[in-house]
Design a protein around this motif. Sequence first.
Motif, PDB file in Angstrom:
ATOM      1  N   UNK A  10       0.813  -1.224   0.000  1.00  0.00           N
ATOM      2  CA  UNK A  10       0.000   0.000   0.000  1.00  0.00           C
ATOM      3  C   UNK A  10       0.844   1.270   0.000  1.00  0.00           C
ATOM      4  N   UNK A  65      -1.711  -0.736 -10.120  1.00  0.00           N
ATOM      5  CA  UNK A  65      -1.610  -1.963  -9.320  1.00  0.00           C
ATOM      6  C   UNK A  65      -2.684  -2.988  -9.679  1.00  0.00           C
ATOM      7  N   UNK A  71      -3.042  -5.169  -1.047  1.00  0.00           N
ATOM      8  CA  UNK A  71      -2.900  -3.787  -1.513  1.00  0.00           C
ATOM      9  C   UNK A  71      -3.835  -2.839  -0.763  1.00  0.00           C
ATOM     10  N   UNK A  72      -4.998  -3.363  -0.378  1.00  0.00           N
ATOM     11  CA  UNK A  72      -5.960  -2.528   0.344  1.00  0.00           C
ATOM     12  C   UNK A  72      -5.740  -2.563   1.856  1.00  0.00           C
ATOM     13  N   UNK A 104      -8.081   4.089  -3.208  1.00  0.00           N
ATOM     14  CA  UNK A 104      -7.183   3.997  -2.048  1.00  0.00           C
ATOM     15  C   UNK A 104      -5.739   4.311  -2.451  1.00  0.00           C
ATOM     16  N   UNK A 157      -3.427   7.574  -1.122  1.00  0.00           N
ATOM     17  CA  UNK A 157      -2.050   7.419  -0.617  1.00  0.00           C
ATOM     18  C   UNK A 157      -1.111   8.432  -1.270  1.00  0.00           C
TER      19      UNK A 157
END
Lengths: 533, 309
Positions: free
Chosen positions: A125, A132, A145-146, B44, B48
Motif C-alpha cells: 500500500x 496496481x 494492496x488494500x 485507495x 495514498x
Amino acid sequence: MTILRCIILTFTTILLVNCQRETQVEKANRDKILLVGNGGEPKALDPHLVTGVIESKIISSLFEGLVGDDAESDSVMRPGAALTWEHNPDFTEWIFHLRPEGKWSDGETVTAHDFVFSYNRMLHPDTAAPYVEMLYFIKNAEEFNRGKVLDFEQVGVKAIDDFTLKFFLKEPVPYLPGVTRHYTWFPVPKHVVLSYGKMTDRFTRWSEPGNMVGNGGFVLSSWRLHDHVKVVKNPFYWDAANVQLNGVTYLPIENFYTETRAYLAGQLHVTYQLPPDLVDKMRAEYPKEIREDPYVGSRFVRCNVTRPGLDQVKVRMALSYAIDRKQLCDTILKGYEAADTYSPDLGDYKPESVLGFDPAKAKQLLAEAGYPDGKGFPRYSLLIGSGGTRATSEALQAMWKDNLNILIDIKALDSGSYITAQQKLDFDLALAGWVGDYLDPTTFLLMWTKGNGNNNTGWSSEAFETMLDEAAHNQDAAQRLRIFEKAEKLLMDEQPIIPFAWQAKTYLLSPSVKGWPPLLLDNHPWTAVRLEK
Amino acid sequence: MIRFITGRLLQGILVLWVLFTLTFFLVKALPYGPFQSEKAMPDHVKAKIIAYYGLDQPVSVQYKRTLKNVLSGDLGLSTRLEGRPVDEVLHQAFPVSLQIGTLAMVLALLIGIPAGVISAARKNSSIDFMLMTGAMIGLCLPSFIIGPVLAETLGRKLLWFPVMGWAAGEYQFLILPVVTLSLGTAAYLARLTRAGMLDTLSQDFVRTARAKGVSGVVILIKHCMRGGLVPAAAFIGPAYAGIISGSVVIETVFQIPGIGRHFIKAIEAADSPMITGIVLLYGSFIVLGNLASDLLNLWLNPRMRNAAS
C-alpha cells in the motif's frame, strides 16, 4: 558594404557546411541507433509508478517480463525471463521456470526472488502504484494492496527456488502469459532498489541514468526532459549476441506535425503518429513509408445514463444509428476502421456485429422514446478533451443534427477537467476511447462493471457482471470466449457507450528499419529491430 | 541611487510574495486536481499518493508549509513528473530558455534598432516604407505561422537546418528557433525606435545643430540616439524577461526542452509545486528586467535621473 559581405560569407559557410552533412538518420544507420518519435515526455521510468503507453515503449527496452514479445505476432508467447511455464488444469496455478543465464545489466543473476520482491513492492500500500490493478489476478493481491491482508506471505506468489516462480491466482486466467508481458509484471532488481532506499520509497535515485539496472536488451544512458531518453545495448542481456541495435533514442515529440517534418527531414526512423489530415498526402507521396497498422483501441461516445433522455436505451440506440461510421473514418479518422461492435480484433474473440448506420431506424427509436423529430430533446453537450478530437465531435454533431434533428453542443475542456468531469459524471456525452493492455476481451469488458474507476457512465448490469463472472470461472478457453461474446452483445444492446471506430496506428517508418511487422499491441521488441542502409 | 535600487528590490520581493500567494490559491481553485490519468487508479491508491505529497492537509497548512519551503529555497516535488524536484527541472530547462532567449534578444536588437534608426532618418522614403512594412508583417505574423513555415522551407525542403531538436545547443539547431523567436520583438523594437527617433529629430536642438552645419550622421548618432532610444529601452527589459521565460510555441514547434512547455504541462496537470516554481522564476526575471530597464532609462534620460535622485 563590408558588413553585408561578412554576413553573406557567414551564411554561405553555414550553408555549405550544412549541405555536406549527412542526415541524422544516415548517421544513426551507421551507428545502429534507432531514432524513435515517442509521442510525449514519460512521467517516470520506474515500471511501478507509471500507467502510460509512452512510458511502456521505453520500459520495454529496459526490462523483460517472464514472457517476451514476439517480433512477428502478438499471439506468440516467446520465452522471456522465463524459459518455460506450466499451469494446473484449471489455470489457477502457474509455474514459471526462469532462465538460469538471465542477468541484470550489472551482471547479477535475475532470480525468482527479484520477481517476488517486485510484486511485493508494487502491491505494498505504501508504494501507491497507480496501475496496481494489473496484479489483482494474484490471490490475495488486492486484499494486501488494500491493507486487509498484512502478511505478504499470504499473497499468491512464491519463489520455490532461485529459478522457479509460482503463482496462485484468485480465478482461472488462461491468458496469464500474455499478461506477464505487461510492464506492471516486469521485475525490478531488489539489490539496486534497496541500495537507494526502502522498498516502498516512491522516488529514489535508482531509476536515473547511471543507476538504473534492468534485465532488458538495453540500459538507460541519458534522459533530458522534453529532449530525449537514450538507451544503449545491454551486454549482459541473455540474447545480447542477437541484438542488432546499439541503442535507441526516444524523442518526446508531442506535436505530430513537427514529428512528421522531422521524419521527412531525415531526423527520425519512425514516428509516433501521423496527423490525420496528412494521411492522404503521405499515402500519395510516401506509399512505402506510411504504415496503417490495426491497433487494439476503440473510440466511442460515453453516455451519462443518469441524465434524463440518455437513461433510455432507445435514445442511446438512436444516437448510435445516426452515426455514419464509414463516412467518419473515410473523411476524418483516416486509417481507422468503422466499428461494428465495441472490441477491436482480438484473434479468436468474435462478438456479433451490431452497430450500423440507419437514419430511419434512428428517427423511429427517438420518436418511440418520446422525442418525435427531436422535439423536446434536452440540449446536451458532447465533452471533448484537448487534442485532435474537435473534427470528430463536429462530424458527430452534424450527423445527429441531420439525422435526428437534435442539437448537441460541443464542450471542450483541458485534459485535467475533461477527465475529472467524466469521473464525477458531470457530463452528458463524452468523446472517449480505450486501448487494450493485452489480447483478451477482459481488458475491454471488465471496466464496465459497477464502481470500476474507468466506467464513468453510471451504467451497470447484473446480467453483464454475472456473465463476466461465469466466464472468469470457466476453464474451457473457447467456451470462455463465447460467454464474453454474449456479455459484449449485452453491452451493445444497451450501449452506455456508442462505439464508432477501431483505432489504427498510422505512422511513418523508414525503409532502413527491418523487423517491424504490424502488431496489434504495437509492442515491437527492440531487441529484434534491425537497421539496414 | 542606492536608495532607489534598494527600494525597487524591496518592492520586487513584495510583488513576488503576492504572486506566490495568488498562484498558490488559484491552483487550488482549479476544477481538477493532480494525478489525473486516462486510466483511473483505485481510490485507495490515489488517497495514498495525495497524502504522500501532503495534499490531504488543510489548504492553510499547505500554504504555510510551501511558503516556508520556498523561503528556504526548496520548491518541492513535481506531482506531474512523479517526484522529480522542481528545482532540478528548472535547472535543466532554464539554461536552454536563457540561451535561446538571449540570442533571440540580441538578434532582435541587431535587426530592430538599426531598422528603426534608418527608417526615421529616411522618413517617408521607399526604404522607410519597406522597413516598416516588414516590421508590420513581423508584428502581425504569429510565431506559430513563422516557425512552421521556416522549418518547412529552410529545414525540410532545402535541408539547410534541422527542423527540430536541441542537440545540447549545437548551433545548427539554434538558428530556426532563434530567428522565429526574435522576429516579433525585432519588429516591435523597430517601430518603437523609429517613433522615438522621429520625436527627437523634430526637437529644436536638432534644428539648431542643422543650422550650425552639423552633418546628418553626427546629428543622428551623437545627438539623437540617446533620446530616441528611450521608448525602446523601456521595452527591452520586460521583453527580455518575457522572451527568456520560454515560448511554448517555439518549444513545441522546434521541440526545444525549455521552460515554457513545463509551465503549460504543469497547469494541465495541476502540478502546484511546478507552477509556483516557474511563476516565481518568471516573476523574478520580470522584476529584475523592469529594474534594468529603469536603470537604462535613467542613464539615457537625464530628466528621470534628476527625478530619481
